[in-house]
Design a protein around this motif. Structure first.
Motif, mmCIF file in Angstrom:
data_model
loop_
_atom_site.group_PDB
_atom_site.id
_atom_site.type_symbol
_atom_site.label_atom_id
_atom_site.label_comp_id
_atom_site.label_asym_id
_atom_site.label_seq_id
_atom_site.Cartn_x
_atom_site.Cartn_y
_atom_site.Cartn_z
ATOM 1 N N GLY A 109 -13.570 16.053 -12.658
ATOM 2 C CA GLY A 109 -13.598 15.794 -11.218
ATOM 3 C C GLY A 109 -13.716 14.318 -10.901
ATOM 4 N N THR A 110 -14.504 13.590 -11.680
ATOM 5 C CA THR A 110 -14.639 12.148 -11.459
ATOM 6 C C THR A 110 -13.315 11.428 -11.693
ATOM 7 N N ALA A 111 -12.635 11.783 -12.795
ATOM 8 C CA ALA A 111 -11.338 11.164 -13.083
ATOM 9 C C ALA A 111 -10.327 11.476 -11.989
ATOM 10 N N ARG A 112 -10.307 12.709 -11.524
ATOM 11 C CA ARG A 112 -9.392 13.098 -10.448
ATOM 12 C C ARG A 112 -9.685 12.303 -9.181
ATOM 13 N N GLY A 113 -10.963 12.128 -8.867
ATOM 14 C CA GLY A 113 -11.322 11.342 -7.691
ATOM 15 C C GLY A 113 -10.903 9.893 -7.813
ATOM 16 N N VAL A 114 -11.050 9.327 -9.008
ATOM 17 C CA VAL A 114 -10.643 7.933 -9.242
ATOM 18 C C VAL A 114 -9.137 7.778 -9.024
ATOM 19 N N VAL A 115 -8.357 8.728 -9.515
ATOM 20 C CA VAL A 115 -6.900 8.662 -9.351
ATOM 21 C C VAL A 115 -6.525 8.750 -7.870
ATOM 22 N N PHE A 116 -7.144 9.680 -7.156
ATOM 23 C CA PHE A 116 -6.881 9.799 -5.719
ATOM 24 C C PHE A 116 -7.196 8.488 -5.002
ATOM 25 N N ALA A 117 -8.384 7.938 -5.273
ATOM 26 C CA ALA A 117 -8.803 6.713 -4.589
ATOM 27 C C ALA A 117 -7.859 5.556 -4.893
ATOM 28 N N ALA A 118 -7.413 5.452 -6.140
ATOM 29 C CA ALA A 118 -6.502 4.374 -6.510
ATOM 30 C C ALA A 118 -5.162 4.534 -5.807
ATOM 31 N N ALA A 119 -4.627 5.756 -5.760
ATOM 32 C CA ALA A 119 -3.351 5.993 -5.079
ATOM 33 C C ALA A 119 -3.464 5.671 -3.599
ATOM 34 N N GLY A 120 -4.578 6.050 -2.981
ATOM 35 C CA GLY A 120 -4.789 5.722 -1.573
ATOM 36 C C GLY A 120 -4.879 4.226 -1.341
ATOM 37 N N ALA A 121 -5.531 3.515 -2.263
ATOM 38 C CA ALA A 121 -5.645 2.062 -2.134
ATOM 39 C C ALA A 121 -4.275 1.392 -2.190
ATOM 40 N N PHE A 122 -3.399 1.899 -3.050
ATOM 41 C CA PHE A 122 -2.045 1.337 -3.114
ATOM 42 C C PHE A 122 -1.285 1.586 -1.807
ATOM 43 N N ALA A 123 -1.505 2.731 -1.187
ATOM 44 C CA ALA A 123 -0.852 3.014 0.095
ATOM 45 C C ALA A 123 -1.357 2.069 1.177
ATOM 46 N N VAL A 124 -2.659 1.808 1.187
ATOM 47 C CA VAL A 124 -3.221 0.862 2.164
ATOM 48 C C VAL A 124 -2.639 -0.531 1.945
ATOM 49 N N ARG A 125 -2.525 -0.921 0.697
ATOM 50 C CA ARG A 125 -1.953 -2.238 0.395
ATOM 51 C C ARG A 125 -0.500 -2.315 0.847
ATOM 52 N N ALA A 126 0.248 -1.227 0.645
ATOM 53 C CA ALA A 126 1.647 -1.201 1.085
ATOM 54 C C ALA A 126 1.729 -1.364 2.599
ATOM 55 N N ALA A 127 0.793 -0.743 3.321
ATOM 56 C CA ALA A 127 0.792 -0.849 4.778
ATOM 57 C C ALA A 127 0.433 -2.265 5.229
ATOM 58 N N VAL A 128 -0.587 -2.839 4.606
ATOM 59 C CA VAL A 128 -1.041 -4.184 4.994
ATOM 60 C C VAL A 128 0.058 -5.215 4.728
ATOM 61 N N ASP A 129 0.722 -5.108 3.585
ATOM 62 C CA ASP A 129 1.779 -6.053 3.221
ATOM 63 C C ASP A 129 3.137 -5.687 3.823
ATOM 64 N N TYR A 130 3.206 -4.510 4.433
ATOM 65 C CA TYR A 130 4.451 -3.958 4.979
ATOM 66 C C TYR A 130 5.546 -3.941 3.916
ATOM 67 N N GLU A 131 5.173 -3.434 2.762
ATOM 68 C CA GLU A 131 6.096 -3.317 1.640
ATOM 69 C C GLU A 131 5.973 -1.908 1.060
ATOM 70 N N PRO A 132 6.844 -0.978 1.459
ATOM 71 C CA PRO A 132 6.757 0.405 0.981
ATOM 72 C C PRO A 132 6.787 0.534 -0.541
ATOM 73 N N ASP A 133 7.436 -0.411 -1.228
ATOM 74 C CA ASP A 133 7.537 -0.320 -2.686
ATOM 75 C C ASP A 133 6.191 -0.498 -3.378
ATOM 76 N N ARG A 134 5.190 -0.974 -2.629
ATOM 77 C CA ARG A 134 3.863 -1.118 -3.225
ATOM 78 C C ARG A 134 3.123 0.220 -3.315
ATOM 79 N N ALA A 135 3.595 1.220 -2.583
ATOM 80 C CA ALA A 135 3.008 2.557 -2.696
ATOM 81 C C ALA A 135 3.333 3.131 -4.068
#
Length: 277
Positions: A208-234
């Motif tokens: 469960g901890t590993a699964r949560g870490v993966v989810f959080a990391a994927a979400g962080a990449f999506a936030v970064r893609a939004a902030v930089d306005y670069e969809p390829d960062r997702a």
């Protein structure tokens, strides 16, 4: 009159028992299917971490791995059927409520409805692949495409950022619940011996901890893609897992997370056996 009422009541109880048995079977088949996917994804990620893998560590890679095995077509159909069972189980919870005193509240029904839609989509994609009318798909490409389309909408940048933040929060919640062993409330603890319980805790906490870490990391990449306005960062699941190898810890962090996903697969098998439905 009393005889008629008693007969009607008896038939209703029989139908309720039959429906309960069907839902329970669907739930356990769904949890088993989920376990197979996480187990395969974890193994593929381990191979990448050790430099011996060439498949994507995501659902598409898992399907291709199954398809290449003996009786692969049968396994794919069984996997799709199990995931369809998961969707039916969640639909039942959304409509009729889940076990427990707060099972009929919106707090339980709404997440069940969301899970139903998600697993219905996953089941459809697996069954389409098994039937030869669809490809296994790349989580990375899908993630970038969805992010790009979302950003084209009015306030799309904000929507992607909010969605990514929600995934980060979900990942943190998943990890914290695993560390707190919140899953104990869903298990038939009385049926577990001390050794089995310890084994479930190892798989539940680690997985469960590993699964949560993966989810959080994927979400962080999506936030970064939004902030930089670069969809390829997702990033999809495969790219998210590979990103762990780029940290100062190198491939060993990827290996650790991948091992955690394998544990979560085993934990799903345990839930299929001992979860209260």
């Amino acid at each position: 009159m009393n005889t008629r009422v008693m007969a009607h009541t008896g038939r209703r109880r029989i139908r309720r028992a039959a429906n309960g048995t069907a839902v329970e079977g669907a739930a356990r088949a769904g949890l088993t299917a989920r376990g197979v996917i996480y187990l395969l994804v974890g193994i593929l990620a381990l191979q990448i971490g050790f430099g011996t893998g060439d498949r994507q560590a995501d659902r598409g890679g898992a399907l291709e791995e199954l398809a290449g095995r003996p009786f692969g077509a049968v396994l794919l159909w069984a996997l799709g059927a199990g995931l369809a069972g998961m969707a039916l189980w969640r639909l039942s919870e959304a409509v009729f409520g889940a076990p427990g005193k707060d099972g009929r509240t919106a707090k339980k029904r709404v997440p069940a409805a969301v899970r139903c839609v998600f697993y219905a989509f996953v089941a459809y994609s697996v069954l389409a692949f098994a039937a030869g009318s669809g490809d296994s798909g790349s989580s990375d490409r899908q993630s970038r495409d969805v992010t790009a389309r979302a950003m084209e909408m009015p306030a799309g940048q904000w929507l992607v950022a909010l969605g990514g933040t929600a995934v980060v929060v979900a990942g943190v919640v998943i990890a914290v619940q695993a560390l707190r062993r919140s899953y104990h409330k869903k298990l038939k603890l009385g049926a577990l011996g001390p050794r089995v319980r310890r084994l479930i805790d190892v798989t539940g906490v680690g997985g469960g901890t590993a699964r949560g870490v993966v989810f959080a990391a994927a979400g962080a990449f999506a936030v970064r893609a939004a902030v930089d306005y670069e969809p390829d960062r997702a990033k999809g699941l495969d790219d998210t897992l590979r990103s762990f190898a780029s940290t100062p810890l190198g491939p060993w962090l990827l290996v650790g997370v991948a091992a955690g996903l394998v544990l979560f697969g085993a934990f799903s098998f345990a839930l299929a056996r001992w979860r209260r439905v």
